[in-house]
Design a protein around this motif. Structure first.
Motif, mmCIF file in Angstrom:
data_model
loop_
_atom_site.group_PDB
_atom_site.id
_atom_site.type_symbol
_atom_site.label_atom_id
_atom_site.label_comp_id
_atom_site.label_asym_id
_atom_site.label_seq_id
_atom_site.Cartn_x
_atom_site.Cartn_y
_atom_site.Cartn_z
ATOM 1 N N ASN A 200 -3.816 4.378 19.021
ATOM 2 C CA ASN A 200 -2.560 2.763 18.414
ATOM 3 C C ASN A 200 -1.572 3.091 20.377
ATOM 4 O O ASN A 200 -1.246 1.946 20.632
ATOM 5 C CB ASN A 200 -2.065 2.525 18.011
ATOM 6 C CG ASN A 200 -2.156 1.392 17.598
ATOM 7 O OD1 ASN A 200 -2.177 0.517 18.252
ATOM 8 N ND2 ASN A 200 -0.271 1.500 17.303
ATOM 9 N N TYR A 201 -0.933 3.765 20.586
ATOM 10 C CA TYR A 201 0.028 4.369 21.403
ATOM 11 C C TYR A 201 -0.355 4.901 22.865
ATOM 12 O O TYR A 201 0.700 5.121 23.277
ATOM 13 C CB TYR A 201 1.511 5.137 20.133
ATOM 14 C CG TYR A 201 2.173 4.318 19.578
ATOM 15 C CD1 TYR A 201 2.961 3.118 18.920
ATOM 16 C CD2 TYR A 201 1.266 4.351 18.006
ATOM 17 C CE1 TYR A 201 3.014 2.549 18.231
ATOM 18 C CE2 TYR A 201 1.819 3.683 16.238
ATOM 19 C CZ TYR A 201 2.526 2.456 17.244
ATOM 20 O OH TYR A 201 3.251 2.265 15.798
ATOM 21 N N ARG A 202 -1.501 5.483 22.630
ATOM 22 C CA ARG A 202 -1.279 5.825 24.086
ATOM 23 C C ARG A 202 -2.457 5.648 24.829
ATOM 24 O O ARG A 202 -3.923 4.559 24.497
ATOM 25 C CB ARG A 202 -1.394 7.653 23.888
ATOM 26 C CG ARG A 202 -0.661 8.642 23.547
ATOM 27 C CD ARG A 202 1.289 8.283 23.898
ATOM 28 N NE ARG A 202 1.735 8.959 23.939
ATOM 29 C CZ ARG A 202 2.953 8.383 23.529
ATOM 30 N NH1 ARG A 202 2.956 6.768 23.359
ATOM 31 N NH2 ARG A 202 4.092 9.404 22.532
ATOM 32 N N PHE A 203 -1.762 5.576 26.647
ATOM 33 C CA PHE A 203 -3.434 4.693 26.567
ATOM 34 C C PHE A 203 -3.833 5.740 27.884
ATOM 35 O O PHE A 203 -2.774 6.688 28.079
ATOM 36 C CB PHE A 203 -2.705 3.448 28.114
ATOM 37 C CG PHE A 203 -2.458 2.781 27.163
ATOM 38 C CD1 PHE A 203 -2.763 1.509 26.406
ATOM 39 C CD2 PHE A 203 -1.131 2.951 26.275
ATOM 40 C CE1 PHE A 203 -2.747 0.579 25.179
ATOM 41 C CE2 PHE A 203 -0.645 1.371 25.678
ATOM 42 C CZ PHE A 203 -1.827 0.289 24.839
ATOM 43 N N GLU B 99 -0.910 -3.022 31.893
ATOM 44 C CA GLU B 99 -1.782 -4.810 31.510
ATOM 45 C C GLU B 99 -1.043 -4.788 29.539
ATOM 46 O O GLU B 99 -0.623 -5.381 29.272
ATOM 47 C CB GLU B 99 -2.484 -4.631 31.481
ATOM 48 C CG GLU B 99 -2.973 -5.041 32.517
ATOM 49 C CD GLU B 99 -2.771 -6.190 33.159
ATOM 50 O OE1 GLU B 99 -2.647 -7.073 32.794
ATOM 51 O OE2 GLU B 99 -2.533 -5.469 34.303
ATOM 52 N N HIS B 100 -0.866 -3.434 29.098
ATOM 53 C CA HIS B 100 -0.395 -3.458 27.254
ATOM 54 C C HIS B 100 1.011 -4.333 28.089
ATOM 55 O O HIS B 100 1.668 -4.860 26.334
ATOM 56 C CB HIS B 100 -0.801 -2.284 26.929
ATOM 57 C CG HIS B 100 -0.451 -2.606 25.532
ATOM 58 N ND1 HIS B 100 -0.696 -3.854 24.337
ATOM 59 C CD2 HIS B 100 1.252 -2.072 24.882
ATOM 60 C CE1 HIS B 100 0.448 -3.601 23.477
ATOM 61 N NE2 HIS B 100 0.629 -2.296 23.237
ATOM 62 N N ARG C 251 1.810 -7.573 28.282
ATOM 63 C CA ARG C 251 1.136 -8.373 26.922
ATOM 64 C C ARG C 251 2.837 -8.433 25.690
ATOM 65 O O ARG C 251 3.196 -9.143 25.358
ATOM 66 C CB ARG C 251 0.173 -7.752 25.888
ATOM 67 C CG ARG C 251 -1.483 -8.163 27.046
ATOM 68 C CD ARG C 251 -2.782 -8.049 26.154
ATOM 69 N NE ARG C 251 -2.497 -6.409 25.696
ATOM 70 C CZ ARG C 251 -3.235 -6.359 26.357
ATOM 71 N NH1 ARG C 251 -3.613 -6.631 27.854
ATOM 72 N NH2 ARG C 251 -3.556 -4.311 26.001
ATOM 73 N N GLU D 215 -4.059 0.262 32.438
ATOM 74 C CA GLU D 215 -4.437 0.764 31.214
ATOM 75 C C GLU D 215 -3.261 -0.382 30.532
ATOM 76 O O GLU D 215 -3.178 -1.477 29.520
ATOM 77 C CB GLU D 215 -5.072 0.945 30.207
ATOM 78 C CG GLU D 215 -5.340 0.299 28.807
ATOM 79 C CD GLU D 215 -6.485 1.663 28.531
ATOM 80 O OE1 GLU D 215 -6.997 1.507 26.856
ATOM 81 O OE2 GLU D 215 -6.186 3.073 28.755
ATOM 82 N N ALA D 216 -1.488 1.227 30.460
ATOM 83 C CA ALA D 216 -0.881 0.765 30.288
ATOM 84 C C ALA D 216 0.264 -0.200 30.827
ATOM 85 O O ALA D 216 0.809 -1.076 29.845
ATOM 86 C CB ALA D 216 0.218 2.427 30.245
ATOM 87 N N GLY E 140 2.398 -0.030 20.350
ATOM 88 C CA GLY E 140 1.328 -0.198 20.369
ATOM 89 C C GLY E 140 0.539 -0.862 20.122
ATOM 90 O O GLY E 140 0.764 -2.402 20.722
ATOM 91 N N ARG E 141 -0.933 -0.838 20.779
ATOM 92 C CA ARG E 141 -2.047 -1.569 21.470
ATOM 93 C C ARG E 141 -1.531 -3.045 20.098
ATOM 94 O O ARG E 141 -2.153 -4.445 20.656
ATOM 95 C CB ARG E 141 -3.255 -1.757 20.921
ATOM 96 C CG ARG E 141 -3.458 -0.501 22.032
ATOM 97 C CD ARG E 141 -5.256 0.720 22.076
ATOM 98 N NE ARG E 141 -5.290 1.783 22.217
ATOM 99 C CZ ARG E 141 -5.309 1.656 23.719
ATOM 100 N NH1 ARG E 141 -5.702 0.722 24.183
ATOM 101 N NH2 ARG E 141 -5.375 3.384 24.387
ATOM 102 N N ASP E 142 -1.973 -2.846 18.647
ATOM 103 C CA ASP E 142 -1.367 -3.757 18.253
ATOM 104 C C ASP E 142 0.209 -4.150 18.226
ATOM 105 O O ASP E 142 1.020 -5.185 16.880
ATOM 106 C CB ASP E 142 -1.494 -3.385 16.464
ATOM 107 C CG ASP E 142 -0.233 -2.203 16.115
ATOM 108 O OD1 ASP E 142 0.739 -2.094 16.933
ATOM 109 O OD2 ASP E 142 -0.644 -1.445 15.718
#
Length: 136
Positions: free
Chosen positions: A85-88, A96-97, A100, A93-94, A61-63
């Motif tokens: 939270n879990y989809r882009f 880049e996440h 991270r 965008e995905a 997820g984003r978190d």
């Protein structure tokens, strides 16, 4: 049009068709962090393609949380908060996440002293440019 322009156009076209990218692998070559297209439904129940980030096949997820419980992985359990939270919405965008997520995994491995897990980043230092090509 030059051969280089043709090659760039072809690469961009191929990247647009790709449905999965591996951003990091373990030292044994097994994918660690991947980004892939995931089909779903929008709020009006119409088909939509989104992107997901996965660590060892589990959504990230984003978190940076992961879905661990099997029942949470079922499509029927994917409510609006799961999607938020879990989809882009875009590949970029995905990705880049996903980068991270690789950084967070490497930080956790380092802090826990788990040096037997070696992570190989699968993108070059410059990363992926907006048009989807790899920047050396």
């Amino acid at each position: 049009m030059s051969d280089q322009n043709n090659a760039d156009a072809t690469l961009t076209e191929l990247l647009a068709l790709a449905s999965e990218f591996t951003l990091a692998t373990r030292d044994n070559g097994r994918p660690l962090i991947t980004v892939r297209k995931v089909p779903g439904l929008d709020s009006e129940r119409k088909p939509v393609i989104r992107w997901g980030v996965f660590r060892d096949g589990e959504p990230v997820g984003r978190d940076l949380s992961r879905v661990m419980d099997m029942t949470d992985r079922l499509p029927s359990a994917r409510d609006e908060s799961f999607i938020a939270n879990y989809r882009f919405n875009t590949r970029d965008e995905a990705i880049e996440h996903g980068k991270r997520a690789v950084d967070a995994f490497e930080a956790a491995v380092t802090s826990e002293g788990l040096t037997f897990i070696v992570v190989e980043r699968c993108w070059r230092d410059g990363g992926i440019t907006r048009d989807g090509t790899f920047q050396p």
